[in-house]
Motif scaffolding. Structure first.
Motif, PDB file in Angstrom:
ATOM      1  N   LYS A 106       0.862  -1.351  -0.065  1.00 50.59           N
ATOM      2  CA  LYS A 106      -0.003  -0.099  -0.013  1.00 50.59           C
ATOM      3  C   LYS A 106       0.567   1.015   0.076  1.00 50.59           C
ATOM      4  N   ASP A 108      -4.084  -7.693  -2.160  1.00 51.05           N
ATOM      5  CA  ASP A 108      -5.341  -9.272  -2.048  1.00 51.05           C
ATOM      6  C   ASP A 108      -4.661 -10.699  -3.101  1.00 51.05           C
ATOM      7  N   PHE A 132       0.798  -0.296  -4.324  1.00 53.65           N
ATOM      8  CA  PHE A 132       0.563  -1.195  -5.543  1.00 53.65           C
ATOM      9  C   PHE A 132      -1.035  -1.908  -4.540  1.00 53.65           C
ATOM     10  N   CYS A 133      -2.171  -1.239  -4.054  1.00 55.05           N
ATOM     11  CA  CYS A 133      -2.966  -1.747  -3.623  1.00 55.05           C
ATOM     12  C   CYS A 133      -3.839  -3.114  -4.706  1.00 55.05           C
ATOM     13  N   ASP A 134      -3.636  -2.898  -5.233  1.00 51.45           N
ATOM     14  CA  ASP A 134      -4.978  -3.476  -6.608  1.00 51.45           C
ATOM     15  C   ASP A 134      -4.324  -5.303  -6.201  1.00 51.45           C
ATOM     16  N   TYR A 135      -3.259  -4.806  -5.614  1.00 50.99           N
ATOM     17  CA  TYR A 135      -2.230  -6.157  -5.426  1.00 50.99           C
ATOM     18  C   TYR A 135      -2.098  -7.326  -4.284  1.00 50.99           C
ATOM     19  N   ASP A 150       3.047  -2.532 -14.174  1.00 53.56           N
ATOM     20  CA  ASP A 150       3.040  -2.761 -12.622  1.00 53.56           C
ATOM     21  C   ASP A 150       4.082  -4.026 -12.353  1.00 53.56           C
ATOM     22  N   LEU A 190       1.307 -11.411 -13.450  1.00 58.15           N
ATOM     23  CA  LEU A 190       0.440 -10.143 -13.318  1.00 58.15           C
ATOM     24  C   LEU A 190       0.381  -9.867 -14.851  1.00 58.15           C
TER      25      LEU A 190
END
Length: 405
Positions: A19, A28, A23-26, A61, A56
């Protein structure tokens, strides 16, 4: 609150780091689904991000995440070394390669074309294997190490002549008490058998050296270690003269008058390799046993630079080593302490040398470079353990090449 070291990070710490890096999208995918902790985060490579199970899809990213991971790796070099993952600024494996199932990668995407600008080895099925690193033979360093060991052998021969001159008189100084020598009767032919064990080990080692792909590095290490141990032996046998270990040895001091006579005797010892099989007989050079040094070092080099599956060669090597030591003692040519100290010093130096070379720990240690400058010089361009790869050293004749095709 001070955060724990990266190695002790839990998936929650990794989630917070992701975070903070944007890279908040990753979070989870990496932390909840795959439970990535600190150690596994440091071990990540670009291949891991591209291939299953992560896969990915966004190239930008992937590149940005790898840049952040490499920065983290650079800040935690000590942790990488503890995990066995040396870092050179490209990947945690130290080579920048992608890895497939822990081995050097082939063309994992199935392509039959090797990328431009890299060294690849082509398989018979058309696939390519990327060379993880190039081990430069640096033959000029091997020549220097050979000159070093030849000089040390010559100096050792001269010191042996000096200590022979100072050997204690047998009538005044009888043999010292020794548990093994006092318990085991002398076997007259045992010392010749000990030297025969050494000759067999030498033949095995020469065959391994001849067929090994990285023979120049191996020979350099052999010369470096052999020369260093024998230089230590010069010191120990010069500073203290032990009495003759057996009454069967006919030793008397003051045999060589002038310096030229001593030099001629030193050349005779050097040219005969200090072996009784070549007619060389010496006295006074007891602490520590040179024969034990040679057979032990040959044994360790044979077992280190042959595949682990060669059980017969390893067993034979150790049997020759142990029997050689037994025969040296059974011949009453050395005290037990001579043989024990020789075995201990030789094995410790061999293991210490290879531990430093394989982990490259000396590069981060200024103390190692100061205390072992010759080691640092010889090993500065050898990146990690030397693989046991073999090849035929001689080129095939032109006629044979034409017949084979």
């Amino acid at each position: 609150m001070i955060p724990p070291s990266v190695r002790r990070w839990t998936p929650k710490h990794v989630a917070k780091w992701l975070k903070d890096e944007g890279f908040c999208d990753y979070v989870d995918l990496l932390c909840h689904k795959h439970r990535l902790d600190g150690s596994s985060l440091l071990a990540l490579s670009e291949y891991d991000l591209r291939s299953p199970p992560l896969e990915l899809k966004v190239l930008g990213d992937i590149k940005r995440l790898m840049a952040s991971i490499r920065k983290l790796q650079k800040q935690n070099l000590d942790t990488l070394e503890e995990l066995g993952l040396p870092f050179d600024g490209h990947s945690p494996t130290g080579s920048g390669d992608w890895l497939c199932n822990g081995e050097a990668a082939r063309a994992c995407d199935g392509s039959d074309t090797a990328p431009v600008g890299e060294e690849y080895q082509k398989y018979t099925n058309g696939k390519y294997k990327q060379q993880t690193r190039r081990l430069d033979p640096e033959c000029w360093k091997t020549v220097l190490s050979s000159v070093y060991v030849v000089f040390v052998f010559g100096f050792t021969s001269f010191v042996m002549v000096i200590v022979h001159e100072r050997v204690p008189d047998m009538a005044t100084y009888p043999p010292l008490p020794d548990i093994f020598l006092d318990s085991v009767p002398r076997i007259p032919w045992a010392f010749a058998m000990a030297e025969a064990c050494g000759v067999i080990l030498c033949i095995i080692w020469l065959m391994v050296l001849l067929l090994h792909k990285h023979r120049s590095i191996l020979l350099r290490r052999m010369c470096s270690l052999m020369g260093t141990v024998f230089m230590l032996r010069c010191i120990t046998m010069f500073v203290t003269s032990l009495s003759v270990p057996g009454q069967h040895l006919q030793c008397s001091g003051k045999m060589y008058g002038d310096t030229w006579a001593k030099l001629r005797r030193a050349v005779a010892i050097w040219s005969g390799f200090g072996m009784t099989l070549t007619g060389v007989h010496t006295c006074g050079d007891y602490m520590f046993s040179g024969h034990t040094v040679v057979i032990t070092l040959l044994n360790f080099f044979v077992t280190e630079y042959t595949p682990r599956s060669w059980h017969f060669i390893h067993t034979l090597s150790w049997v020759l080593n142990l029997f050689g030591i037994f025969f040296i003692l059974a011949a009453h040519e050395h005290y037990s302490i001579d043989v024990f100290i020789a075995f201990y010093i030789t094995t410790r130096l061999f293991l210490y040398y290879h531990t430093l070379a394989n982990t490259r720990a000396y590069q981060q240690s200024r103390r190692a470079r100061i205390w072992f400058p010759m080691f640092s010089f010889f090993e500065c361009n050898v990146n990690g353990p030397v693989p046991n790869e073999y090849c035929w050293p001689f080129s095939r004749p032109a006629v044979l090449k034409f017949v084979i095709g």
